[in-house]
Design an enzyme around this catalytic site. Structure first.
Site, PDB file in Angstrom:
ATOM      1  NE  ARG A 162      -2.215  -3.934  47.079  1.00  0.00           N
ATOM      2  CZ  ARG A 162      -2.672  -4.875  46.258  1.00  0.00           C
ATOM      3  NH1 ARG A 162      -3.904  -5.350  46.374  1.00  0.00           N
ATOM      4  NH2 ARG A 162      -1.887  -5.379  45.322  1.00  0.00           N
ATOM      5  CB  SER A 237       3.041  -2.238  44.443  1.00  0.00           C
ATOM      6  OG  SER A 237       2.774  -3.264  43.529  1.00  0.00           O
ATOM      7  CD  GLU A 333       0.789  -1.993  48.293  1.00  0.00           C
ATOM      8  OE1 GLU A 333       1.654  -2.730  48.807  1.00  0.00           O
ATOM      9  OE2 GLU A 333       0.179  -2.271  47.242  1.00  0.00           O
TER      10      GLU A 333
HETATM   11  P1  FAD Z   1       4.690  -5.706  57.893  1.00  0.00           P
HETATM   12  O1  FAD Z   1       5.468  -5.004  56.834  1.00  0.00           O
HETATM   13  O2  FAD Z   1       5.442  -6.342  58.992  1.00  0.00           O
HETATM   14  O3  FAD Z   1       3.649  -4.682  58.526  1.00  0.00           O
HETATM   15  C1  FAD Z   1       2.817  -3.858  57.733  1.00  0.00           C
HETATM   16  C2  FAD Z   1       2.013  -2.928  58.673  1.00  0.00           C
HETATM   17  O4  FAD Z   1       1.133  -3.692  59.487  1.00  0.00           O
HETATM   18  C3  FAD Z   1       2.879  -2.148  59.664  1.00  0.00           C
HETATM   19  O5  FAD Z   1       2.299  -0.873  59.813  1.00  0.00           O
HETATM   20  C4  FAD Z   1       2.822  -2.953  60.945  1.00  0.00           C
HETATM   21  O6  FAD Z   1       3.005  -2.123  62.090  1.00  0.00           O
HETATM   22  C5  FAD Z   1       1.409  -3.518  60.883  1.00  0.00           C
HETATM   23  N1  FAD Z   1       1.259  -4.870  61.461  1.00  0.00           N
HETATM   24  C6  FAD Z   1       2.025  -5.972  61.212  1.00  0.00           C
HETATM   25  N2  FAD Z   1       1.524  -7.060  61.825  1.00  0.00           N
HETATM   26  C7  FAD Z   1       0.412  -6.653  62.482  1.00  0.00           C
HETATM   27  C8  FAD Z   1      -0.570  -7.314  63.295  1.00  0.00           C
HETATM   28  N3  FAD Z   1      -0.518  -8.625  63.564  1.00  0.00           N
HETATM   29  N4  FAD Z   1      -1.586  -6.574  63.814  1.00  0.00           N
HETATM   30  C9  FAD Z   1      -1.677  -5.237  63.559  1.00  0.00           C
HETATM   31  N5  FAD Z   1      -0.778  -4.563  62.804  1.00  0.00           N
HETATM   32  C10 FAD Z   1       0.241  -5.264  62.261  1.00  0.00           C
HETATM   33  N6  FAD Z   1       0.927  -7.070  48.730  1.00  0.00           N
HETATM   34  C11 FAD Z   1      -0.201  -7.345  48.057  1.00  0.00           C
HETATM   35  O7  FAD Z   1      -1.306  -6.999  48.501  1.00  0.00           O
HETATM   36  N7  FAD Z   1      -0.176  -8.013  46.855  1.00  0.00           N
HETATM   37  C12 FAD Z   1       0.986  -8.430  46.289  1.00  0.00           C
HETATM   38  O8  FAD Z   1       0.968  -9.013  45.223  1.00  0.00           O
HETATM   39  C13 FAD Z   1       2.198  -8.142  46.987  1.00  0.00           C
HETATM   40  N8  FAD Z   1       3.380  -8.514  46.460  1.00  0.00           N
HETATM   41  C14 FAD Z   1       4.534  -8.242  47.130  1.00  0.00           C
HETATM   42  C15 FAD Z   1       5.748  -8.656  46.541  1.00  0.00           C
HETATM   43  C16 FAD Z   1       6.943  -8.407  47.201  1.00  0.00           C
HETATM   44  C17 FAD Z   1       8.237  -8.868  46.555  1.00  0.00           C
HETATM   45  C18 FAD Z   1       6.950  -7.746  48.454  1.00  0.00           C
HETATM   46  C19 FAD Z   1       8.237  -7.505  49.178  1.00  0.00           C
HETATM   47  C20 FAD Z   1       5.754  -7.313  49.024  1.00  0.00           C
HETATM   48  C21 FAD Z   1       4.531  -7.551  48.357  1.00  0.00           C
HETATM   49  N9  FAD Z   1       3.293  -7.152  48.891  1.00  0.00           N
HETATM   50  C22 FAD Z   1       2.124  -7.445  48.222  1.00  0.00           C
HETATM   51  C23 FAD Z   1       3.226  -6.366  50.136  1.00  0.00           C
HETATM   52  C24 FAD Z   1       3.253  -7.225  51.423  1.00  0.00           C
HETATM   53  O9  FAD Z   1       3.704  -8.525  51.169  1.00  0.00           O
HETATM   54  C25 FAD Z   1       1.887  -7.316  52.084  1.00  0.00           C
HETATM   55  O10 FAD Z   1       1.400  -6.030  52.376  1.00  0.00           O
HETATM   56  C26 FAD Z   1       1.915  -8.123  53.395  1.00  0.00           C
HETATM   57  O11 FAD Z   1       0.603  -8.349  53.845  1.00  0.00           O
HETATM   58  C27 FAD Z   1       2.710  -7.430  54.499  1.00  0.00           C
HETATM   59  O12 FAD Z   1       2.828  -8.330  55.575  1.00  0.00           O
HETATM   60  P2  FAD Z   1       3.966  -8.220  56.666  1.00  0.00           P
HETATM   61  O13 FAD Z   1       3.661  -9.221  57.707  1.00  0.00           O
HETATM   62  O14 FAD Z   1       5.300  -8.294  56.034  1.00  0.00           O
HETATM   63  O15 FAD Z   1       3.692  -6.732  57.190  1.00  0.00           O
HETATM   64  N1  EPU Z   2       2.990  -1.437  33.658  1.00  0.00           N
HETATM   65  C1  EPU Z   2       3.852  -0.716  32.859  1.00  0.00           C
HETATM   66  N2  EPU Z   2       5.168  -0.670  33.224  1.00  0.00           N
HETATM   67  C2  EPU Z   2       5.650  -1.305  34.310  1.00  0.00           C
HETATM   68  C3  EPU Z   2       4.776  -2.036  35.123  1.00  0.00           C
HETATM   69  C4  EPU Z   2       3.435  -2.088  34.781  1.00  0.00           C
HETATM   70  O1  EPU Z   2       3.451  -0.128  31.865  1.00  0.00           O
HETATM   71  O2  EPU Z   2       6.862  -1.204  34.552  1.00  0.00           O
HETATM   72  C5  EPU Z   2       1.558  -1.497  33.278  1.00  0.00           C
HETATM   73  C6  EPU Z   2       1.253  -2.491  32.170  1.00  0.00           C
HETATM   74  O3  EPU Z   2       0.201  -1.927  31.393  1.00  0.00           O
HETATM   75  C7  EPU Z   2       0.698  -3.694  32.916  1.00  0.00           C
HETATM   76  C8  EPU Z   2      -0.024  -3.019  34.066  1.00  0.00           C
HETATM   77  O4  EPU Z   2       0.801  -1.899  34.393  1.00  0.00           O
HETATM   78  O5  EPU Z   2      -0.178  -4.426  32.128  1.00  0.00           O
HETATM   79  C9  EPU Z   2      -0.221  -3.896  35.304  1.00  0.00           C
HETATM   80  O6  EPU Z   2       1.034  -4.406  35.728  1.00  0.00           O
HETATM   81  P1  EPU Z   2       1.113  -5.699  36.690  1.00  0.00           P
HETATM   82  O7  EPU Z   2       0.255  -6.780  36.143  1.00  0.00           O
HETATM   83  O8  EPU Z   2       2.546  -5.978  36.929  1.00  0.00           O
HETATM   84  O9  EPU Z   2       0.389  -5.224  37.985  1.00  0.00           O
HETATM   85  P2  EPU Z   2       0.474  -3.898  38.854  1.00  0.00           P
HETATM   86  O10 EPU Z   2      -0.794  -3.130  38.666  1.00  0.00           O
HETATM   87  O11 EPU Z   2       1.752  -3.177  38.603  1.00  0.00           O
HETATM   88  C10 EPU Z   2      -0.715  -4.962  40.898  1.00  0.00           C
HETATM   89  C11 EPU Z   2      -0.498  -5.012  42.378  1.00  0.00           C
HETATM   90  C12 EPU Z   2       0.508  -6.081  42.738  1.00  0.00           C
HETATM   91  C13 EPU Z   2      -0.032  -7.429  42.258  1.00  0.00           C
HETATM   92  C14 EPU Z   2      -0.235  -7.347  40.745  1.00  0.00           C
HETATM   93  C15 EPU Z   2      -0.851  -8.610  40.177  1.00  0.00           C
HETATM   94  C16 EPU Z   2      -0.945  -2.794  43.221  1.00  0.00           C
HETATM   95  C17 EPU Z   2      -0.383  -1.547  43.785  1.00  0.00           C
HETATM   96  N3  EPU Z   2      -0.064  -3.714  42.862  1.00  0.00           N
HETATM   97  O12 EPU Z   2       0.518  -4.528  40.315  1.00  0.00           O
HETATM   98  O13 EPU Z   2       0.650  -6.121  44.150  1.00  0.00           O
HETATM   99  O14 EPU Z   2       0.847  -8.465  42.574  1.00  0.00           O
HETATM  100  O15 EPU Z   2      -1.114  -6.241  40.431  1.00  0.00           O
HETATM  101  O16 EPU Z   2      -2.204  -8.645  40.480  1.00  0.00           O
HETATM  102  O17 EPU Z   2      -2.165  -2.939  43.152  1.00  0.00           O
HETATM  103  C18 EPU Z   2       1.893  -5.177  45.963  1.00  0.00           C
HETATM  104  O18 EPU Z   2       0.811  -4.718  46.363  1.00  0.00           O
HETATM  105  O19 EPU Z   2       2.962  -5.028  46.585  1.00  0.00           O
HETATM  106  C19 EPU Z   2       1.911  -5.921  44.693  1.00  0.00           C
HETATM  107  C20 EPU Z   2       3.034  -6.417  44.149  1.00  0.00           C
END
Ligand code: FAD
Ligand code: EPU
Length: 337
Positions: A162, A237, A333
């Protein structure tokens, strides 16, 4: 290029927070970006992608620049690999689906992540055992001092969990305009060791999974526990999973012998923040119209009409409580604006 004044950002952030931007412009070309940065009319600027990784706690007193550069094309290919350049404003998940339709491998585990292609390198998006860095070749970005386009290789980006150079010393100095990916054309290397994927593929009754099957499995797992922002406001997250020393971990284990954990290196252990938050008693808790998701404690949610400040206060309460109970500091995050 049309500049709008005093507009609501509610539809532009997945938390669904209703704050206003003093000025707003959607950008379709690099020339327009340069024109904006050459003009002295709007000294304060704020970059917006898909709005899926931010919590807006107040009105944005700036020109909000919605990066909406579109397009993707093949730069070069061999028998086995392809280099593809996608513009920053392309929707991430649609780009992943397009790569799978063309049978290009590498992005399938990152299916259904919201946001835009141009933001993907900033926090090195990751899920289910894969990170952006695994298929990242390079990216192009506008240097906001020189107004020249620069290229960043994988090494330049300093990717980590991240994290990247764009969250460190290059923060706020560049706008990423496109990302170049190196994807496989044949002999795709599947990443299905992540527990939940293996069991989902078994459940789907598939013996020899393809990259398209892996994508379907990932989509199904994500839909089962992460709230769809179109239905419930959230930013994924809210916190990063904390990485602690082995020494701190053995202290944690004295009191919580069953704490889940992943070994990161010889000296470091990652603890799922979702577990810490759940065991601090917050999972599924609601505070009026916002709270902690009932299926995933790492996700804070806006059930409609919550203020960014209220969600920020809740996040601080969670951080303080987790610290008091576990002696572990969890960091946001999500970008707090
Ligand atoms: P924004 O929210 O629009 O911007 C994020 C930051 O980047 C801001 O500070 C903005 O100013 C800056 N920025 C935006 N565009 C640019 C650009 N072109 N150049 C320079 N700076 C810029 N993330 C994960 O890593 N793994 C996951 O599994 C994951 N799951 C998600 C699930 C859900 C339901 C949601 C809502 C979010 C999740 N995210 C996850 C977080 C998110 O999707 C990612 O961080 C994504 O890359 C953000 O992209 P965005 O375009 O929406 O960024
Ligand atoms: N867990 C709990 N309770 C909960 C949720 C999770 O106990 O309510 C524990 C469990 O042990 C589970 C473990 O956490 O096995 C991991 O949970 P999960 O697989 O849901 O993944 P996470 O660590 O919570 C991370 C990323 C996600 C990504 C998933 C899958 C971060 C901060 N988050 O979540 O990314 O999708 O793994 O790889 O690293 C995001 O960054 O926005 C995001 C959704």
């Amino acid at each position: 290029m049309q500049i709008q004044n005093n507009i609501s950002l509610k539809a532009f952030n997945t938390f669904g927070i209703d704050v206003k931007a003093t000025h707003f412009v959607s950008i379709n070309s690099i020339d327009d970006l340069i024109t904006i940065y050459t003009s002295e009319k709007f000294p304060k600027k704020f970059i917006l992608g898909g709005g899926s990784n931010m919590l807006l706690t107040k009105d944005v007193d700036a020109l909000v620049i919605h990066v909406n550069l579109k397009g993707k094309h093949i730069l070069s290919q061999t028998e086995t690999e392809v280099l593809i350049e996608a513009q920053a404003g392309e929707n991430w998940h649609e780009f992943v689906l397009w790569s799978l339709e063309n049978d290009f491998g590498g992005l399938e585990n990152l299916s259904l992540i919201p946001g835009n292609v141009g933001t993907s390198p900033i926090q090195n998006i990751g899920a289910y055992g894969v990170e952006l860095k695994d298929t990242f070749h390079s990216c192009k970005a506008l240097n906001l001092d020189t107004l020249e386009i620069e290229t960043f290789t994988k090494e330049d980006c300093n990717f980590a969990y991240r994290n990247s150079i764009f969250k460190q010393h290059a923060k706020g100095q560049f706008i990423i305009t496109s990302v170049i990916f190196k994807l496989s054309k044949v002999n795709h290397k599947l990443n299905i060791n992540y527990g939940a994927i293996t069991s989902e593929i078994e459940r789907m009754n598939i013996n020899q999974p393809t990259i398209q099957d892996v994508s379907k499995a990932v989509i199904s797992i994500r839909q089962s526990k992460l709230p769809n922002p179109k239905e419930i406001g959230n930013s994924g997250s809210f916190f990063k999973n904390p990485v602690i020393t082995k020494k701190a971990f053995s202290k944690l284990q004295d009191n919580f012998p069953n704490a889940p954990h992943y070994v990161v290196s010889e000296t470091e252990i990652k603890i799922p923040a979702g577990w810490l938050i759940e065991h601090a008693g917050f999972k599924g808790k609601t505070f009026g119209n916002y709270g902690v998701h009932k299926k995933q404690a790492l996700v804070l949610v806006n059930y409609g009409g919550a203020k960014g400040k209220e969600i920020l206060e809740l996040s601080k309460l969670i951080q303080d409580t987790v610290f008091r109970i576990f002696d572990i500091q969890i960091e946001a995050e999500v970008n707090i604006i």
